[in-house]
Enzyme design. Structure first.
Site, PDB file in Angstrom:
ATOM      1  N   HIS A  85      -6.356  -7.173  -0.528  1.00 38.09           N
ATOM      2  CA  HIS A  85      -6.542  -5.748  -0.784  1.00 38.09           C
ATOM      3  C   HIS A  85      -5.719  -5.320  -2.001  1.00 38.09           C
ATOM      4  O   HIS A  85      -4.648  -5.871  -2.260  1.00 38.09           O
ATOM      5  CB  HIS A  85      -6.112  -4.935   0.441  1.00 38.09           C
ATOM      6  CG  HIS A  85      -6.781  -5.391   1.707  1.00 38.09           C
ATOM      7  ND1 HIS A  85      -6.084  -5.971   2.747  1.00 38.09           N
ATOM      8  CD2 HIS A  85      -8.080  -5.379   2.064  1.00 38.09           C
ATOM      9  CE1 HIS A  85      -6.932  -6.291   3.718  1.00 38.09           C
ATOM     10  NE2 HIS A  85      -8.156  -5.947   3.326  1.00 38.09           N
ATOM     11  N   HIS A 107       0.820  -1.218   0.000  1.00 36.56           N
ATOM     12  CA  HIS A 107       0.000   0.000   0.000  1.00 36.56           C
ATOM     13  C   HIS A 107       0.859   1.276   0.000  1.00 36.56           C
ATOM     14  O   HIS A 107       0.316   2.375  -0.154  1.00 36.56           O
ATOM     15  CB  HIS A 107      -0.923   0.040   1.213  1.00 36.56           C
ATOM     16  CG  HIS A 107      -1.992  -1.003   1.203  1.00 36.56           C
ATOM     17  ND1 HIS A 107      -2.814  -1.212   0.113  1.00 36.56           N
ATOM     18  CD2 HIS A 107      -2.371  -1.918   2.137  1.00 36.56           C
ATOM     19  CE1 HIS A 107      -3.648  -2.203   0.379  1.00 36.56           C
ATOM     20  NE2 HIS A 107      -3.402  -2.653   1.591  1.00 36.56           N
TER      21      HIS A 107
END
Length: 373
Positions: free
Chosen positions: A181, A142
């Site tokens: 994710h 991320h």
């Protein structure tokens, strides 16, 4: 055939402290129900599973080194690095959205990024060890070029891929992200490049919100070299297999990579608290085995598996055991005690794959489906 693999691990990864989940109320009252999802216990249970399952006998232990400023600057801005350093030194806990740190975090994040570089050194230089599992934290996918986010500070796989290209002269690297994710940071870093093909298969419309859509295909030189595969809840083992056979395998065959790096978050597992994709040990074993076969077919077996997410302490080590079984070709004679109901692959999964194929077919060739007429 049994494949000897490297295993990168360092006790210092346990020193990164994310603290406890905090709920704050008016008046300053705080409730701290438990440790943060990303905590050191994730690493200890994986390590124990590797050692006690006998998988350790088939792995070569290796130590990481810290990434330098020069290494980090290949994918991160100078401001980003300095921001992380200053925040950790000042004792600031939340450095970015859901990126929780402690005083030692910056050095441990360098160690995590350096571990993927060490893995690159191994698969490029070793005559016998062409596959590596990097058991690392904090995770990285991320983290964008200038933003810490979602437990991530430096983008480990991006640092490793950029290092492989610059130091070893590679022209084509695949990063496959199977964390539940979306790997938004990795996408951001390589969005305008054609030497790194980024593929992310993730739960649709989850985290980050509105990130990882199929129309995000890269731009400039990078157009066509970013593939997002958002899949629906309950996709399961068979659904993932369908994704790999329909999209991932044919694209990798066409790209002809010289190195494959996996952002391996086992948070798509069936018992994970923050996912709904229901993948079991067998599903993860299949995915790792498939990537091993592709690496052996197209890039001399060079395959790196870098740990990302996975937060159920009971099932994370089981899912990761499946990954290492697939990576090495070694099966562990042990029955998963968690009994899960049989489910039919949701029809939404097949539609999701069709949507990706239809959007990506201007860049890549896919098998034509047989007519039902």
């Amino acid at each position: 055939m049994i494949h000897k693999a490297g295993w990168i691990w360092d006790e210092r990864f346990l020193h990164h402290d994310t603290g406890k989940i905090q709920y704050m109320f008016e008046g300053g009252e705080i409730v701290e129900p438990c440790d943060e999802f990303e905590n050191k216990h994730r690493m200890t249970v994986i390590k124990e599973m590797i050692e006690k399952s006998s998988l350790a006998h088939h792995l070569v232990r290796q130590s990481p080194y810290e990434a330098t400023d020069e290494d980090l600057l290949r994918v991160h801005t100078k401001d980003h690095i300095q921001r992380i350093q200053k925040a950790c030194k000042a004792g600031i806990r939340e450095i970015g959205p859901e990126a929780y740190a402690s005083s030692e975090t910056e050095h441990i994040a360098r160690l995590s990024a350096g571990a993927v570089m060490k893995a690159v050194d191994t698969v490029m230089e070793s005559g016998t060890t062409k596959k590596v599992y990097a058991q690392i934290r904090p995770p990285g996918h991320h983290a964008s070029s200038d933003q810490a986010m979602g437990f991530c500070f430096y983008n480990n796989v991006a640092v490793g891929a950029a290092y492989a290209i610059e130091h070893y002269g590679l022209k084509r690297v695949v990063i496959l992200d199977w964390d539940v994710h979306h790997g938004n940071g990795t996408q951001d870093i390589f969005y305008e490049r054609d030497d790194v093909l980024v593929i992310s298969v993730h739960e649709e419309d989850y985290f980050p919100l509105e990130s990882g859509q199929i129309h995000e295909v890269g731009q400039g030189k990078g157009e066509g070299y970013n593939i997002n595969i958002p899949v629906p809840p309950l996709t399961g083992d068979e659904g993932y297999q369908y994704v790999f056979e329909s999209i991932i395998a044919p694209v990798i065959k066409q790209f002809q990579p010289e190195l494959i790096i996996i952002s391996a978050g086992q948070d798509a597992n069936a018992l994970d608290p923050i996912s709904r994709l229901m993948v079991t040990r067998e599903g993860f074993k299949y995915m790792a085995n498939k990537m091993r076969e592709l690496a052996e077919a197209y890039c001399e077996g060079r395959l790196i598996v870098a740990q990302e997410g996975g937060y159920n302490l009971a099932y994370l080590p089981i899912a990761t055991m499946g990954v290492i079984e697939g990576l090495t070709g070694v099966g562990v004679n042990w029955k998963d005690p968690h009994v899960l109901p049989d489910r039919t692959t949701p029809t939404a999964l097949f539609q999701a794959v069709d949507n990706v194929v239809n959007y990506q077919k201007r860049f890549w060739k896919f098998a034509e489906k047989e007519s039902s007429c």
